[in-house]
Write a protein that holds these residues in place. Structure first.
Motif, PDB file in Angstrom:
ATOM      1  N   ALA A   8      -3.728  -5.002 -12.101  1.00 45.51           N
ATOM      2  CA  ALA A   8      -2.806  -3.878 -12.206  1.00 45.51           C
ATOM      3  C   ALA A   8      -2.819  -3.026 -10.949  1.00 45.51           C
ATOM      4  CB  ALA A   8      -3.175  -3.036 -13.424  1.00 45.51           C
ATOM      5  N   TYR A  25      -0.374   0.932  -5.246  1.00 45.41           N
ATOM      6  CA  TYR A  25       0.377   1.104  -6.488  1.00 45.41           C
ATOM      7  C   TYR A  25      -0.475   0.591  -7.635  1.00 45.41           C
ATOM      8  CZ  TYR A  25       4.255   0.965  -9.760  1.00 45.41           C
ATOM      9  OH  TYR A  25       5.073   1.172 -10.831  1.00 45.41           O
ATOM     10  N   VAL A  27      -0.796   0.175 -11.921  1.00 46.79           N
ATOM     11  CA  VAL A  27      -0.127   0.201 -13.220  1.00 46.79           C
ATOM     12  C   VAL A  27      -1.205   0.181 -14.292  1.00 46.79           C
ATOM     13  CG1 VAL A  27       1.452  -0.985 -14.775  1.00 46.79           C
ATOM     14  CG2 VAL A  27       1.850  -1.047 -12.307  1.00 46.79           C
ATOM     15  N   ASN A  31       0.370   4.827 -17.808  1.00 39.17           N
ATOM     16  CA  ASN A  31       1.091   5.444 -16.692  1.00 39.17           C
ATOM     17  C   ASN A  31       1.057   4.553 -15.465  1.00 39.17           C
ATOM     18  OD1 ASN A  31      -1.515   5.721 -15.845  1.00 39.17           O
ATOM     19  ND2 ASN A  31      -1.494   7.934 -15.689  1.00 39.17           N
ATOM     20  N   GLU A  32       1.764   4.989 -14.421  1.00 38.61           N
ATOM     21  CA  GLU A  32       1.798   4.300 -13.134  1.00 38.61           C
ATOM     22  C   GLU A  32       1.511   5.327 -12.047  1.00 38.61           C
ATOM     23  OE1 GLU A  32       5.559   2.408 -12.683  1.00 38.61           O
ATOM     24  OE2 GLU A  32       5.403   1.375 -14.600  1.00 38.61           O
TER      25      GLU A  32
END
Length: 50
Positions: A8, A25, A27, A31-32
């Protein structure tokens, strides 16, 4: 890694001359998150390296 084994996180870091640039980034199930980093040498003080 998530509990089920999925990855992730995507991160990319590179250097251009004296500049260091990064994009990360993440994930998560709820949430992100995206973070950007930029570092360049300066004449005032030394930048700590992580």
């Amino acid at each position: 890694m998530l509990g089920n084994g999925e990855k992730a996180l995507f991160a990319l870091f590179w250097k251009s001359g004296l500049e260091r640039i990064g994009v990360k980034y993440i994930v998560l199930p709820s949430n992100e998150q995206m973070s950007l980093s930029f570092d360049v040498n300066n004449l005032c003080y030394n930048t700590p390296r992580i």
